[in-house]
Structures are given as C-alpha cells and as structure tokens.
Design an enzyme around this catalytic site. Sequence first.
Site, PDB file in Angstrom:
ATOM      1  N   LYS A 116      17.609 -35.250  12.795  1.00  0.00           N
ATOM      2  CA  LYS A 116      16.432 -35.982  13.323  1.00  0.00           C
ATOM      3  C   LYS A 116      16.310 -37.355  12.655  1.00  0.00           C
ATOM      4  O   LYS A 116      16.044 -38.345  13.329  1.00  0.00           O
ATOM      5  CB  LYS A 116      15.173 -35.144  13.052  1.00  0.00           C
ATOM      6  CG  LYS A 116      13.871 -35.903  13.122  1.00  0.00           C
ATOM      7  CD  LYS A 116      12.680 -35.001  12.941  1.00  0.00           C
ATOM      8  CE  LYS A 116      11.921 -35.106  11.636  1.00  0.00           C
ATOM      9  NZ  LYS A 116      11.488 -36.395  11.156  1.00  0.00           N
ATOM     10  N   ASN A 117      16.516 -37.389  11.339  1.00  0.00           N
ATOM     11  CA  ASN A 117      16.237 -38.621  10.614  1.00  0.00           C
ATOM     12  C   ASN A 117      17.369 -39.654  10.688  1.00  0.00           C
ATOM     13  O   ASN A 117      17.257 -40.738  10.125  1.00  0.00           O
ATOM     14  CB  ASN A 117      15.848 -38.306   9.168  1.00  0.00           C
ATOM     15  CG  ASN A 117      14.491 -37.603   9.123  1.00  0.00           C
ATOM     16  OD1 ASN A 117      13.781 -37.539  10.127  1.00  0.00           O
ATOM     17  ND2 ASN A 117      14.131 -37.063   7.965  1.00  0.00           N
ATOM     18  N   ARG A 149       6.273 -42.332  13.148  1.00  0.00           N
ATOM     19  CA  ARG A 149       6.268 -43.603  12.414  1.00  0.00           C
ATOM     20  C   ARG A 149       7.388 -44.527  12.893  1.00  0.00           C
ATOM     21  O   ARG A 149       7.581 -45.622  12.355  1.00  0.00           O
ATOM     22  CB  ARG A 149       6.475 -43.320  10.920  1.00  0.00           C
ATOM     23  CG  ARG A 149       5.208 -42.891  10.210  1.00  0.00           C
ATOM     24  CD  ARG A 149       5.498 -42.354   8.834  1.00  0.00           C
ATOM     25  NE  ARG A 149       6.061 -43.299   7.890  1.00  0.00           N
ATOM     26  CZ  ARG A 149       5.354 -44.192   7.205  1.00  0.00           C
ATOM     27  NH1 ARG A 149       4.059 -44.267   7.367  1.00  0.00           N
ATOM     28  NH2 ARG A 149       5.939 -45.007   6.351  1.00  0.00           N
ATOM     29  N   CYS A 186       3.909 -37.094   9.399  1.00  0.00           N
ATOM     30  CA  CYS A 186       3.318 -35.910   8.783  1.00  0.00           C
ATOM     31  C   CYS A 186       2.327 -36.310   7.699  1.00  0.00           C
ATOM     32  O   CYS A 186       2.518 -37.293   6.986  1.00  0.00           O
ATOM     33  CB  CYS A 186       4.424 -35.046   8.183  1.00  0.00           C
ATOM     34  SG  CYS A 186       5.308 -34.133   9.433  1.00  0.00           S
ATOM     35  N   ASP A 220      12.397 -33.019   1.553  1.00  0.00           N
ATOM     36  CA  ASP A 220      12.259 -32.187   2.763  1.00  0.00           C
ATOM     37  C   ASP A 220      12.805 -30.772   2.564  1.00  0.00           C
ATOM     38  O   ASP A 220      12.544 -29.893   3.368  1.00  0.00           O
ATOM     39  CB  ASP A 220      12.967 -32.861   3.936  1.00  0.00           C
ATOM     40  CG  ASP A 220      12.439 -34.259   4.166  1.00  0.00           C
ATOM     41  OD1 ASP A 220      11.345 -34.392   4.717  1.00  0.00           O
ATOM     42  OD2 ASP A 220      13.110 -35.219   3.734  1.00  0.00           O
ATOM     43  N   VAL A 267       8.577 -37.531  -4.638  1.00  0.00           N
ATOM     44  CA  VAL A 267       8.723 -38.496  -3.534  1.00  0.00           C
ATOM     45  C   VAL A 267       7.394 -38.716  -2.805  1.00  0.00           C
ATOM     46  O   VAL A 267       6.993 -39.849  -2.559  1.00  0.00           O
ATOM     47  CB  VAL A 267       9.825 -38.052  -2.550  1.00  0.00           C
ATOM     48  CG1 VAL A 267       9.958 -39.052  -1.401  1.00  0.00           C
ATOM     49  CG2 VAL A 267      11.158 -37.907  -3.279  1.00  0.00           C
TER      50      VAL A 267
HETATM   51  N1  EPU Z   1       6.288 -45.783   0.776  1.00  0.00           N
HETATM   52  C1  EPU Z   1       5.407 -46.776   0.440  1.00  0.00           C
HETATM   53  N2  EPU Z   1       5.339 -47.861   1.256  1.00  0.00           N
HETATM   54  C2  EPU Z   1       6.099 -48.007   2.368  1.00  0.00           C
HETATM   55  C3  EPU Z   1       7.018 -46.965   2.704  1.00  0.00           C
HETATM   56  C4  EPU Z   1       7.078 -45.870   1.874  1.00  0.00           C
HETATM   57  O1  EPU Z   1       4.695 -46.683  -0.564  1.00  0.00           O
HETATM   58  O2  EPU Z   1       5.992 -49.022   3.071  1.00  0.00           O
HETATM   59  C5  EPU Z   1       6.359 -44.576  -0.089  1.00  0.00           C
HETATM   60  C6  EPU Z   1       5.965 -43.314   0.680  1.00  0.00           C
HETATM   61  O3  EPU Z   1       4.571 -43.148   0.717  1.00  0.00           O
HETATM   62  C7  EPU Z   1       6.682 -42.230  -0.099  1.00  0.00           C
HETATM   63  C8  EPU Z   1       7.962 -42.951  -0.573  1.00  0.00           C
HETATM   64  O4  EPU Z   1       7.707 -44.343  -0.467  1.00  0.00           O
HETATM   65  O5  EPU Z   1       5.924 -41.858  -1.210  1.00  0.00           O
HETATM   66  C9  EPU Z   1       9.199 -42.614   0.185  1.00  0.00           C
HETATM   67  O6  EPU Z   1       9.006 -42.833   1.573  1.00  0.00           O
HETATM   68  P1  EPU Z   1      10.228 -43.248   2.527  1.00  0.00           P
HETATM   69  O7  EPU Z   1       9.981 -44.624   3.037  1.00  0.00           O
HETATM   70  O8  EPU Z   1      11.499 -42.993   1.796  1.00  0.00           O
HETATM   71  O9  EPU Z   1      10.051 -42.191   3.692  1.00  0.00           O
HETATM   72  P2  EPU Z   1      10.094 -42.438   5.256  1.00  0.00           P
HETATM   73  O10 EPU Z   1      11.180 -43.381   5.611  1.00  0.00           O
HETATM   74  O11 EPU Z   1       8.730 -42.694   5.765  1.00  0.00           O
HETATM   75  C10 EPU Z   1      11.873 -40.586   5.737  1.00  0.00           C
HETATM   76  C11 EPU Z   1      11.902 -39.320   6.544  1.00  0.00           C
HETATM   77  C12 EPU Z   1      11.060 -38.254   5.890  1.00  0.00           C
HETATM   78  C13 EPU Z   1      11.608 -38.011   4.493  1.00  0.00           C
HETATM   79  C14 EPU Z   1      11.639 -39.327   3.695  1.00  0.00           C
HETATM   80  C15 EPU Z   1      12.280 -39.160   2.331  1.00  0.00           C
HETATM   81  C16 EPU Z   1      12.194 -40.125   8.794  1.00  0.00           C
HETATM   82  C17 EPU Z   1      11.625 -40.303  10.163  1.00  0.00           C
HETATM   83  N3  EPU Z   1      11.398 -39.592   7.888  1.00  0.00           N
HETATM   84  O12 EPU Z   1      10.508 -40.989   5.726  1.00  0.00           O
HETATM   85  O13 EPU Z   1      11.218 -37.084   6.653  1.00  0.00           O
HETATM   86  O14 EPU Z   1      10.802 -37.086   3.830  1.00  0.00           O
HETATM   87  O15 EPU Z   1      12.376 -40.317   4.430  1.00  0.00           O
HETATM   88  O16 EPU Z   1      13.591 -38.712   2.447  1.00  0.00           O
HETATM   89  O17 EPU Z   1      13.358 -40.413   8.559  1.00  0.00           O
HETATM   90  C18 EPU Z   1      10.586 -35.113   7.727  1.00  0.00           C
HETATM   91  O18 EPU Z   1      11.680 -35.165   8.304  1.00  0.00           O
HETATM   92  O19 EPU Z   1       9.803 -34.124   7.805  1.00  0.00           O
HETATM   93  C19 EPU Z   1      10.171 -36.248   6.926  1.00  0.00           C
HETATM   94  C20 EPU Z   1       8.918 -36.414   6.469  1.00  0.00           C
END
Ligand code: EPU
Length: 438
Positions: A23-24, A97, A121, A311, A333
Amino acid sequence: MTHTFHVRGGRPLDGEITVRGAKNLVSKAMVASLLGEEPSVLRSVPDIRDVSIVSELLRIHGVQVDRDAETGTIRFDPSAVERAHVVDIDAHAGSSRIPILFCGPLLHRLGEAIIPDLGGCRIGDRPINYHLDVLRKFGAHVDKRELGIYITAPEGLHGTRIHLEYPSVGATEQVLLTAVRAKGVTELTNAAVEPEIEDLIAVLQKMGAIISLQTDRTITIEGVDRLGGFDHVAIPDRIEAASWACAALVTKGSVMVRGAQQKPMATFLNVFRKVGGGMEITEEGIRFFHPGTPLRSIAVETDVHPGLMTDWQQPLVVALTQAEGISIVHETVYENRLGFTSALNDMGAKIQVYRECLGGSSCRFGRSNYNHSAVISGAKALHGADITVPDLRGGFSYLIAALGAEGVSTIRGIDLIDRGYESFRDKLTALGAEYWED
Ligand code: EPU
C-alpha cells in the site's frame, strides 16, 4: 456501509495466502505517474480502498486510469492533466493523506496545487509542516486559505539543499516527487530509506530521473526537463505479511504468506525468531508458524528503517500478550500509537502504558505526556469482547486478538481494514477462521 464483524476465536489459522504490492509504495507510484509525459503501468496492485481513493484523485486531475483489479494492473495516461476543484479533492481524498504528495507533480504540470484538510489514521498529530517547508525550499508559495492550502510556483521549482529534522517517509517522498523535475540538483540529508522509498526511486529512475542514494541517508537528485512513463511491479506488502505472521503466532497456527520477501522484513524476522516464532523462508514466500513451545518476552523499540517498523508494532503487541514474562515496546515514530491496547486489556491482556521512554534510548517524545511505552505481562488467555476499530493497523490487530481469543468477539468499524488489507475476509476463510458479518 459499515458492517459489524463477529469472530469465533480459538482456532489455529492454517493454510496459505498471497500478499501483493505494498500500500505504502503503490499509492506513491500512482502519484508519480502524474509526472510523466507518457503512459505508465503499475503491476501487483492490491484491491484496497486506498488504491481506489488515489485512482479517483488522479481521475479528477485528468489522468486516465484503467484498472484491472483481478490481475492487479493499472494503466495511467497523464497526457491531459488538468486542475481539480478543492471540493472534489476533499470529497475524494476520504481519510487519506495522499493529496499532499500531489503537490510537486501538479506544480510541475500546472503551476499550482491545492490541499484540503488531510486525514489518515488517528495515531498522533500527523502534521504536514515538513511537507510545506520542503515545498517552500523548492521555491513554491504556500497560502493557507479557508478551504485548504493553495500552493503556486510562478517562477518554477529549483533544486535545493534540504535537511530533514526527522527522517519522515512522506517528506522524503515529497522531495523525490518534486526534485526530479526541478531545475538543478537537490541534496536531501537525513532522508527516510524505507524499502518502499527505494522502490519509488526505482519507479522514478524508470521514468528518466537521476537519483543516487548514499549509505548515510543522503539522496541526491539531478533534475531533468522531461520524464516518460514506467512499467513496474510493486514491492510486496511487508506490513500485511507481518500482520499475518503475528496472526499465525497468536492462533497457534501456520500461515504460508506467498509473496513475502526476506530482505525488507529482516528486522521483523529477527524479532519474530527471538520471540520464539517459527519460519520457513523460501523463494515463493515465508511460512510463519507457532512452534508448539512457549513464546518468549522481548524488549523492542520501533524506529525508522532499518529499525523495527512502527506499522509492525500493533500486531506484534498482540503476539506479545501470548509470550511468557514481561515484554517492553517503546514506540518512537508516532506519539499516540498505543491507545489500541486498552481494548486488548478488555479481552484479558495485561498491558500498561507509560509516558517514559522504556527499554532503550530516549526518544523525541520522552519529555512529553504521550503514553508511548508499553509493558506487556504474559502469557494471558484472551477472551471475546465488543471492540471498535481505532485505525488501520490497530483494527487488524483486534482481528488477530479476536482470532486467538476464546469465545465470540464483535468488531465494529471493520470496513477501515479494507483500506490496507486486500480481501482479508477471503483470506480468513482460506485459513479456516470462523466469522460472520451483519
Ligand atoms: N511528521 C511531522 N511533520 C510532517 C510529517 C511527519 O512531524 O510534516 C512526523 C509524524 O507525525 C510522525 C513522524 O514524523 O511522528 C513520521 O511520519 P512519516 O512522515 O514518516 O509518516 P507518513 O509518511 O505520514 C508513512 C506511512 C505510514 C507509516 C509511516 C512510517 C503511508 C501512506 N503511510 O506515513 O503508514 O506508519 O510512513 O513508516 O505511506 C499505515 O500504513 O498504516 C501507516 C500509518
């Protein structure tokens, strides 16, 4: 329509299932198709709701999306990219997102992008400040208005140097999707290096991008004027694979996960083995099984790759309720990804959560009030309960707990699981689970 799902637990899951593309990665590769002047093909795409959401978002931006859900193939024709209305973007984004990642490609194609209020989420604050900072660095103007955030780049986007204060997956993807067609060179330091990001780099390279990844979390991108299409088989979903692995352990069963790959799962496999889980790694996939001897407790913390994925944490916590002794899980995280444990306690588990950083190094949440460390006392027999799905991974973890529990559990809001777990009902049937829906 939301369904109520009932599970009669206590039966070992036994059999085999197949995981398709992650998915990601898939959602990001779909966005990448917007950058090309030619059609693209993505293969091994799972039939999950997030894929439908991104397909619709692409369509309202003028991309022709032809999807064959059965073979898992999607063809994209981005030759007529156009503006979409913020109300339509909002309506189609659902709780995703992903719209934030449309910004770079849309700025290159149209000179502007709009982001509505973003979902995802509820596992923490999940801000988008890194994304907006990154876009500004490339020369974009960010204007927050009532209906959403309007982003423009009247003078085009230029390469830049960016250092992420945290190796965010999304912010790294934002840089990649923007830098590939920006003028000049971009150097990104402290980048996320998850296997899904490496796979996105492979997609972009097929399109004509020039990207190099160093071992010190530095990514260098040399912008090009034009990108073509790609034909790519998505990396398999290692989160789904690990979720079924934990289900095998909790139900004392044996599940062959076809498509699961060893290398991107290496950290999980180490933990699974230390807990006492059995595995057989083959070219076709990985069979995960309960060895018939007591499981062992463990102290772990989640981290960015190559650490233990956040995850994987939720399904793993359910498995640890069945391990002898005290386990510690430190979530570093997301600040708020342990809330799901209270329902596990209602099912008979003994899990206490703490604000302190337990069991390892201190993390950026150590001085705040977030309950981000869990102490799990096992092994505790689980019993059926009435529970409501809190988020995608937490929801699947409840399903695992219900499958391992004595008696009937009622799970509300099960449809959330369709966002990221392909045909999970059919897979449960194939593995001999007893469930019904109303
Ligand atoms: N963060 C910030 N500011 C930002 C972006 C992120 O403070 O602008 C913080 C977040 O709040 C978090 C940390 O940085 O504490 C890491 O977030 P990250 O940006 O790495 O996560 P994401 O890109 O929003 C993706 C996956 C998530 C997965 C995370 C970590 C997708 C669509 N989502 O999220 O997947 O947990 O990376 O590996 O790719 C899931 O599949 O259930 C899921 C939540």
